[in-house]
Design an enzyme around this catalytic site. Sequence first.
Site, PDB file in Angstrom:
ATOM      1  N   LYS A  52       0.831  -1.210   0.000  1.00 33.55           N
ATOM      2  CA  LYS A  52       0.000   0.000   0.000  1.00 33.55           C
ATOM      3  C   LYS A  52       0.863   1.257   0.000  1.00 33.55           C
ATOM      4  CE  LYS A  52      -4.341  -1.413   0.101  1.00 33.55           C
ATOM      5  NZ  LYS A  52      -5.359  -0.981  -0.878  1.00 33.55           N
ATOM      6  N   LYS A  92      -3.629 -10.768  -9.447  1.00 35.47           N
ATOM      7  CA  LYS A  92      -4.943 -11.078  -8.904  1.00 35.47           C
ATOM      8  C   LYS A  92      -6.022 -10.160  -9.480  1.00 35.47           C
ATOM      9  CE  LYS A  92      -7.417 -11.429  -4.475  1.00 35.47           C
ATOM     10  NZ  LYS A  92      -7.315 -11.227  -3.003  1.00 35.47           N
ATOM     11  N   LYS A 103     -10.995  -5.385  -7.730  1.00 34.72           N
ATOM     12  CA  LYS A 103     -12.026  -4.382  -8.011  1.00 34.72           C
ATOM     13  C   LYS A 103     -11.453  -2.966  -8.005  1.00 34.72           C
ATOM     14  CE  LYS A 103     -13.635  -4.669  -3.176  1.00 34.72           C
ATOM     15  NZ  LYS A 103     -14.810  -4.954  -2.330  1.00 34.72           N
TER      16      LYS A 103
END
Length: 374
Positions: A160, A241, A244
């Site tokens: 992140k 992966k 969304k």
Amino acid sequence: MTCNLLSIGRHSISKRSISFRSFSSLPLKNEKKKIVFSGIQPTGSLTLGNYLGAVNNWVQMQSQSQYNERNQLLFSIVDLHSLTSVKMNGRDAKEEEERRMNIKEGSREMAIALLACGLDSKKCILFQQSHVPQHAELSWLLGCLTPNNWLESMIQFKTKKEDGTLNSLGLFGYPVLMAADILLYGATHVPVGEDQRQHIELTRDIAIQFNNYYKKDYFVPPTSIHTTFQRVMSLKEGRKKMSKSDPSDYTRINMNDSSDLIQSKIKKATTDSTKGVSIDKENRPEITNLVEIFASVTNKSTEMIVEEFKDSGHAAFKSALTVALQERLGPIREKMDSLRANPSLVDSILEEGAETARRIAINRMKEIREIAGY
């Protein structure tokens, strides 16, 4: 807190995990209750990856378990976790306002998707995390017992930071809140994908840290349930992966995609120049991903899919996959449309779930405060 105490957990516990078979047959030694907890963030649309990797397994669990006071299934829309996705650079005020509104509106939309996929409020507790304030209270208490170096080693924290997310206290303490989510309800089992395994290990460590510090075996370190289909990959990059949050909508199948859009996305999905299909994650990751998706949505084995299309061209294979996806997702999309037209029903289900979760959380926090002495 002594140095010896701080070393407990990360080096001394035996990590437990099982594969998902049947909730009623989970091995529970000396555990009085079967309590499953899992959560999902409300940002973005529910994807095929979320459905196959998590939600469909939740639905199977509730169909295999009789919900009662001794067997509980708790599924939370974890909106507090979504607040950590702040990016200060390259985002204007309008974009930031849209992000905040998406969290609020996305919570109901996520509930709609989960209910349409088959979650039943009579068999599980479905609620919004922020509507149970005890999550934040327990997170603070557990955070006071969690060494910084445990959190600094978390892979998702490092990822992140690299993608431009603000290096905030909230992002740093995100795994502690996740541990609080689980331990607040005394969860014995947590369904997770491969990328969440480290978080469950940390939760177990924090539970043992608490028990040792207060010299009371209150928290039972939870067991992770690893599902048979753990990860759906991007339609464009077979080693990445399906997410969304990916900027390109064509990297994923959303559960509310129209039949035409599904057809377009599968048609444009990356493949390779080799005829036929096979399972070869190293050399043919994109084809392997499509085969695994096909097998999952049709409840067939990958071997059956490979045998059926081993000599087929990619166009024929993609056409058949498109039909399979449309047949599986069409009824879910229709149910979503029906629930979206009745928002008061969805809100009432979430509030009822929150009331039930609060009753459990209030009683648990009363016990935890007594142990902690405040």
